[in-house]
Scaffold this active site. Structure first.
Site, PDB file in Angstrom:
ATOM      1  N   ASP A 121       1.039  -1.254  -0.092  1.00 12.84           N
ATOM      2  CA  ASP A 121      -0.115  -0.116   0.148  1.00 12.84           C
ATOM      3  C   ASP A 121       0.874   1.289  -0.005  1.00 12.84           C
ATOM      4  O   ASP A 121       2.127   1.030   0.656  1.00 12.84           O
ATOM      5  CB  ASP A 121      -0.914   0.064   1.231  1.00 12.84           C
ATOM      6  CG  ASP A 121      -1.972  -1.011   1.299  1.00 12.84           C
ATOM      7  OD1 ASP A 121      -2.398  -1.494   0.198  1.00 12.84           O
ATOM      8  OD2 ASP A 121      -2.741  -1.050   2.258  1.00 12.84           O
ATOM      9  N   GLN A 150      -0.579   7.316  -6.402  1.00 13.04           N
ATOM     10  CA  GLN A 150      -1.605   8.189  -6.232  1.00 13.04           C
ATOM     11  C   GLN A 150      -1.722   9.344  -6.977  1.00 13.04           C
ATOM     12  O   GLN A 150      -0.761   9.957  -7.393  1.00 13.04           O
ATOM     13  CB  GLN A 150      -1.324   8.789  -4.530  1.00 13.04           C
ATOM     14  CG  GLN A 150      -1.439   7.642  -3.652  1.00 13.04           C
ATOM     15  CD  GLN A 150      -0.571   8.068  -2.294  1.00 13.04           C
ATOM     16  OE1 GLN A 150       0.487   8.869  -2.385  1.00 13.04           O
ATOM     17  NE2 GLN A 150      -0.765   7.779  -1.300  1.00 13.04           N
ATOM     18  N   ARG A 172      -1.745  -0.590  -8.616  1.00 12.81           N
ATOM     19  CA  ARG A 172      -2.853  -0.308  -7.856  1.00 12.81           C
ATOM     20  C   ARG A 172      -3.077   1.198  -8.129  1.00 12.81           C
ATOM     21  O   ARG A 172      -2.268   2.062  -7.503  1.00 12.81           O
ATOM     22  CB  ARG A 172      -3.350  -0.439  -6.595  1.00 12.81           C
ATOM     23  CG  ARG A 172      -4.782   0.129  -6.064  1.00 12.81           C
ATOM     24  CD  ARG A 172      -4.949   0.008  -4.683  1.00 12.81           C
ATOM     25  NE  ARG A 172      -4.749  -1.378  -3.962  1.00 12.81           N
ATOM     26  CZ  ARG A 172      -4.367  -1.679  -3.031  1.00 12.81           C
ATOM     27  NH1 ARG A 172      -4.035  -0.490  -2.104  1.00 12.81           N
ATOM     28  NH2 ARG A 172      -4.272  -2.841  -2.649  1.00 12.81           N
ATOM     29  N   LYS A 189     -10.544  17.762  -6.504  1.00 11.32           N
ATOM     30  CA  LYS A 189     -10.663  16.447  -6.882  1.00 11.32           C
ATOM     31  C   LYS A 189     -10.976  16.134  -8.262  1.00 11.32           C
ATOM     32  O   LYS A 189     -10.558  15.127  -8.953  1.00 11.32           O
ATOM     33  CB  LYS A 189     -12.199  16.030  -6.188  1.00 11.32           C
ATOM     34  CG  LYS A 189     -12.145  15.404  -4.695  1.00 11.32           C
ATOM     35  CD  LYS A 189     -12.161  13.927  -4.751  1.00 11.32           C
ATOM     36  CE  LYS A 189     -11.964  13.113  -3.547  1.00 11.32           C
ATOM     37  NZ  LYS A 189     -13.063  12.711  -2.634  1.00 11.32           N
ATOM     38  N   HIS A 215     -14.025   4.710  -6.300  1.00 12.84           N
ATOM     39  CA  HIS A 215     -15.873   4.341  -6.287  1.00 12.84           C
ATOM     40  C   HIS A 215     -16.356   5.407  -7.193  1.00 12.84           C
ATOM     41  O   HIS A 215     -17.631   5.397  -6.982  1.00 12.84           O
ATOM     42  CB  HIS A 215     -15.972   4.671  -4.721  1.00 12.84           C
ATOM     43  CG  HIS A 215     -15.232   3.572  -4.035  1.00 12.84           C
ATOM     44  ND1 HIS A 215     -14.187   4.243  -3.105  1.00 12.84           N
ATOM     45  CD2 HIS A 215     -15.251   2.389  -3.758  1.00 12.84           C
ATOM     46  CE1 HIS A 215     -13.847   3.213  -2.287  1.00 12.84           C
ATOM     47  NE2 HIS A 215     -14.157   2.146  -2.714  1.00 12.84           N
ATOM     48  N   ARG A 280     -10.373   7.409   8.237  1.00 11.95           N
ATOM     49  CA  ARG A 280     -10.483   7.841   6.921  1.00 11.95           C
ATOM     50  C   ARG A 280     -11.410   7.385   6.360  1.00 11.95           C
ATOM     51  O   ARG A 280     -11.813   7.955   5.475  1.00 11.95           O
ATOM     52  CB  ARG A 280      -8.842   7.267   6.405  1.00 11.95           C
ATOM     53  CG  ARG A 280      -7.576   7.721   6.921  1.00 11.95           C
ATOM     54  CD  ARG A 280      -6.467   7.598   6.041  1.00 11.95           C
ATOM     55  NE  ARG A 280      -6.213   6.288   6.062  1.00 11.95           N
ATOM     56  CZ  ARG A 280      -5.484   5.594   6.740  1.00 11.95           C
ATOM     57  NH1 ARG A 280      -4.624   6.204   7.693  1.00 11.95           N
ATOM     58  NH2 ARG A 280      -5.146   4.109   6.740  1.00 11.95           N
ATOM     59  N   ARG A 281     -11.845   6.288   6.349  1.00  9.52           N
ATOM     60  CA  ARG A 281     -13.197   5.611   5.764  1.00  9.52           C
ATOM     61  C   ARG A 281     -14.314   6.612   6.185  1.00  9.52           C
ATOM     62  O   ARG A 281     -15.035   6.883   5.243  1.00  9.52           O
ATOM     63  CB  ARG A 281     -13.375   4.278   6.129  1.00  9.52           C
ATOM     64  CG  ARG A 281     -12.406   3.308   5.740  1.00  9.52           C
ATOM     65  CD  ARG A 281     -12.443   2.905   4.100  1.00  9.52           C
ATOM     66  NE  ARG A 281     -11.650   4.064   3.390  1.00  9.52           N
ATOM     67  CZ  ARG A 281     -10.387   4.042   3.474  1.00  9.52           C
ATOM     68  NH1 ARG A 281      -9.319   3.246   4.053  1.00  9.52           N
ATOM     69  NH2 ARG A 281      -9.701   4.892   2.764  1.00  9.52           N
TER      70      ARG A 281
HETATM   71  C1  FAD Z   1      -9.068  -0.950  -3.330  1.00 13.34           C
HETATM   72  C2  FAD Z   1      -8.372   0.306  -2.623  1.00 13.34           C
HETATM   73  C3  FAD Z   1      -7.325   0.366  -1.859  1.00 13.34           C
HETATM   74  C4  FAD Z   1      -6.804   1.881  -1.825  1.00 13.34           C
HETATM   75  N1  FAD Z   1      -5.498   1.649  -1.487  1.00 13.34           N
HETATM   76  C5  FAD Z   1      -4.935   3.089  -1.027  1.00 13.34           C
HETATM   77  C6  FAD Z   1      -3.574   3.239  -0.861  1.00 13.34           C
HETATM   78  O1  FAD Z   1      -2.746   2.123  -0.776  1.00 13.34           O
HETATM   79  N2  FAD Z   1      -2.806   4.434  -0.497  1.00 13.34           N
HETATM   80  C7  FAD Z   1      -3.890   5.498  -0.531  1.00 13.34           C
HETATM   81  O2  FAD Z   1      -3.526   6.603  -0.329  1.00 13.34           O
HETATM   82  N3  FAD Z   1      -5.245   5.352  -0.885  1.00 13.34           N
HETATM   83  C8  FAD Z   1      -5.832   4.115  -1.298  1.00 13.34           C
HETATM   84  N4  FAD Z   1      -7.015   4.070  -1.496  1.00 13.34           N
HETATM   85  C9  FAD Z   1      -8.129   5.361  -1.094  1.00 13.34           C
HETATM   86  C10 FAD Z   1      -8.308   6.090  -2.491  1.00 13.34           C
HETATM   87  O3  FAD Z   1      -7.115   6.757  -2.859  1.00 13.34           O
HETATM   88  C11 FAD Z   1      -9.369   7.055  -2.133  1.00 13.34           C
HETATM   89  O4  FAD Z   1      -8.921   8.237  -1.523  1.00 13.34           O
HETATM   90  C12 FAD Z   1     -10.752   6.573  -1.915  1.00 13.34           C
HETATM   91  O5  FAD Z   1     -11.092   5.393  -2.361  1.00 13.34           O
HETATM   92  C13 FAD Z   1     -11.866   7.557  -2.073  1.00 13.34           C
HETATM   93  O6  FAD Z   1     -11.566   8.109  -3.273  1.00 13.34           O
HETATM   94  P1  FAD Z   1     -12.390   7.626  -4.612  1.00 13.34           P
HETATM   95  O7  FAD Z   1     -11.513   7.436  -5.825  1.00 13.34           O
HETATM   96  O8  FAD Z   1     -13.524   6.607  -4.281  1.00 13.34           O
HETATM   97  O9  FAD Z   1     -13.250   9.156  -5.305  1.00 13.34           O
HETATM   98  P2  FAD Z   1     -14.139  10.037  -4.410  1.00 13.34           P
HETATM   99  O10 FAD Z   1     -14.442  11.102  -5.180  1.00 13.34           O
HETATM  100  O11 FAD Z   1     -13.775  10.453  -3.095  1.00 13.34           O
HETATM  101  O12 FAD Z   1     -15.493   9.069  -4.181  1.00 13.34           O
HETATM  102  C14 FAD Z   1     -16.314   8.569  -5.186  1.00 13.34           C
HETATM  103  C15 FAD Z   1     -17.582   8.290  -4.643  1.00 13.34           C
HETATM  104  O13 FAD Z   1     -17.565   7.397  -3.707  1.00 13.34           O
HETATM  105  C16 FAD Z   1     -18.057   7.680  -2.409  1.00 13.34           C
HETATM  106  N5  FAD Z   1     -17.152   7.108  -1.395  1.00 13.34           N
HETATM  107  C17 FAD Z   1     -15.931   7.173  -1.311  1.00 13.34           C
HETATM  108  N6  FAD Z   1     -15.120   6.567  -0.096  1.00 13.34           N
HETATM  109  C18 FAD Z   1     -16.524   6.173   0.591  1.00 13.34           C
HETATM  110  C19 FAD Z   1     -16.641   5.716   1.801  1.00 13.34           C
HETATM  111  N7  FAD Z   1     -15.647   5.443   2.638  1.00 13.34           N
HETATM  112  N8  FAD Z   1     -18.156   5.494   2.291  1.00 13.34           N
HETATM  113  C20 FAD Z   1     -19.022   5.613   1.499  1.00 13.34           C
HETATM  114  N9  FAD Z   1     -18.952   6.133   0.175  1.00 13.34           N
HETATM  115  C21 FAD Z   1     -17.511   6.688  -0.162  1.00 13.34           C
HETATM  116  C22 FAD Z   1     -17.841   9.075  -2.460  1.00 13.34           C
HETATM  117  O14 FAD Z   1     -18.766   9.933  -1.490  1.00 13.34           O
HETATM  118  C23 FAD Z   1     -18.315   9.531  -3.776  1.00 13.34           C
HETATM  119  O15 FAD Z   1     -19.782   9.524  -3.813  1.00 13.34           O
HETATM  120  C24 FAD Z   1      -7.558   2.845  -1.910  1.00 13.34           C
HETATM  121  C25 FAD Z   1      -8.614   2.669  -2.428  1.00 13.34           C
HETATM  122  C26 FAD Z   1      -9.258   1.556  -2.899  1.00 13.34           C
HETATM  123  C27 FAD Z   1     -10.651   1.439  -3.535  1.00 13.34           C
END
Ligand code: FAD
Length: 319
Positions: A121, A150, A172, A189, A215, A280-281
């Site tokens: 990660d 990232q 990833r 964003k 997501h 963070r989540r």
């Molecule tokens: C499999 C996986 C592994 C990851 N590994 C890393 C890593 O190693 N290092 C790192 O820095 N980051 C990691 N991330 C985190 C990632 O970088 C994002 O910060 C995080 O997933 C939210 O951003 P998003 O791309 O979903 O976009 P966003 O624009 O933040 O979200 C898109 C949509 O999904 C919704 N959403 C997002 N998260 C949640 C939540 N927790 N609950 C409910 N709704 C939500 C948002 O509200 C929005 O509607 C990982 C993410 C995933 C999916």
């Protein structure tokens, strides 16, 4: 700090455990493995298992994390749908990069013998160079190791040139969860997401495997269209999401198109190491304000009466 960060920082640890339930499989490897099997058998979703932990500075604690990861490797019986993720600072990166490398290599080696992939990660930007250096070294000997880039960081395109040349890397790609200063990272964003798309193209052009980890449904579709436009074979990409973020419809849509989908399934043997991930989540959850306000009295009541703890002990939280 945004208002969600502030709100989440005010929630006491015991309540974080209750609100963060959907994002964490449970408190044992066995529960995490059951979750992984259920996701695979019922929904055709792959998994990456993660033992919650980060920023560990005591050698004894690091040894315990390594031992638990070796237990995970031992317990996974099918690397075709279960992989493993770990954090370099859980393996000692914050105190001794050589110790960290040796710990990760022990796990990667054991996993390779069983056909299991390991992903390093990516953490805060303080660790980007050290993690990518470590990745480059390991990848030269082990084809079962991947890492994370990232798109919020300005440096990432240069990192692809500097650290991934000639590697046939397994990446990833995500936005990045850690807030970074405006001097080194996008704060908007939309720009992070445009850069995500640019980086996906670059990684595919250079022959790497890309796991699209987001997501955002529009971004998922843009990247899926890009893979098809570029004729990227389906064994060079997959989509990744986190356990607990409700994306069932698009996951099934992607599966129906033949694209692999993998969920990140964390578990924690001790909550001390799980709070940072859980907070963070919660910050990322758009409903958090409403959710906290609506459920707080009931959650406090359940917690005081012990009801939630009893229910949690019996049932792993549902996705
Ligand atoms: C499999 C996986 C592994 C990851 N590994 C890393 C890593 O190693 N290092 C790192 O820095 N980051 C990691 N991330 C985190 C990632 O970088 C994002 O910060 C995080 O997933 C939210 O951003 P998003 O791309 O979903 O976009 P966003 O624009 O933040 O979200 C898109 C949509 O999904 C919704 N959403 C997002 N998260 C949640 C939540 N927790 N609950 C409910 N709704 C939500 C948002 O509200 C929005 O509607 C990982 C993410 C995933 C999916």
């Amino acid at each position: 700090m945004g208002w969600r960060d502030k709100l989440v920082s005010l929630i006491p640890n015991p309540l974080v455990r209750l609100f963060a339930g959907p994002y964490i499989a449970g408190n044992s490897l066995q529960i995490a493995l059951e979750k992984a099997r259920e996701l695979w058998e019922r929904r055709g979703l792959r998994t990456t298992l993660d033992l919650l932990g980060e920023g560990i500075k005591e050698r004894g604690d690091i040894d315990a994390e390594v031992a638990e990861y070796l237990r995970i490797v031992d317990a996974v019986d099918d690397g075709s749908y279960i992989s493993i993720s770990l954090k370099p600072t859980q393996m000692g990166l914050a105190i001794d990069p050589e110790l960290c490398q040796s710990n990760i290599e022990t796990i990667v080696q054991a996993a390779k013998a069983k056909g299991i992939d390991i992903t390093l990660d990516m953490e805060e930007s303080d660790y980007t160079d050290a993690t990518l250096k470590l990745y480059r070294t390991l990848r030269q000997s082990y084809d079962n190791v991947g890492t994370v880039l990232q798109s919020r960081l300005f440096r990432t395109s240069d990192d692809i040139d500097k650290y991934l040349k000639g590697l046939n890397a397994h990446i990833r790609l995500c936005i990045g969860i850690y807030r970074e200063p405006a001097e080194i990272a996008y704060t908007d964003k939309r720009k992070m997401k445009d850069n995500f798309h640019v980086l996906a193209r670059k990684l595919w052009e250079e022959g790497h495997f890309v796991a699209i980890a987001t997501h955002d449904e529009a971004l998922i579709r843009r990247c899926h269209d890009l893979a098809r436009e570029m004729n990227i074979p389906q064994d060079r990409y997959e989509f990744q999401m986190l356990l607990g973020v409700p994306r069932h419809v698009i996951q099934q849509e992607l599966r129906a198109s033949g694209a692999p989908v993998r969920l990140y399934v964390p578990y924690g043997t001790t909550w001390n190491h799980a709070y940072a991930y859980a907070r963070r989540r919660l910050v990322e959850n758009p409903n958090i304000g409403f959710y906290v306000a609506r459920n707080l009295p009931r959650k406090i009541w359940n917690w005081l009466t012990g009801k939630s703890r009893r229910v949690q002990a019996q049932l792993p939280p549902k996705e």
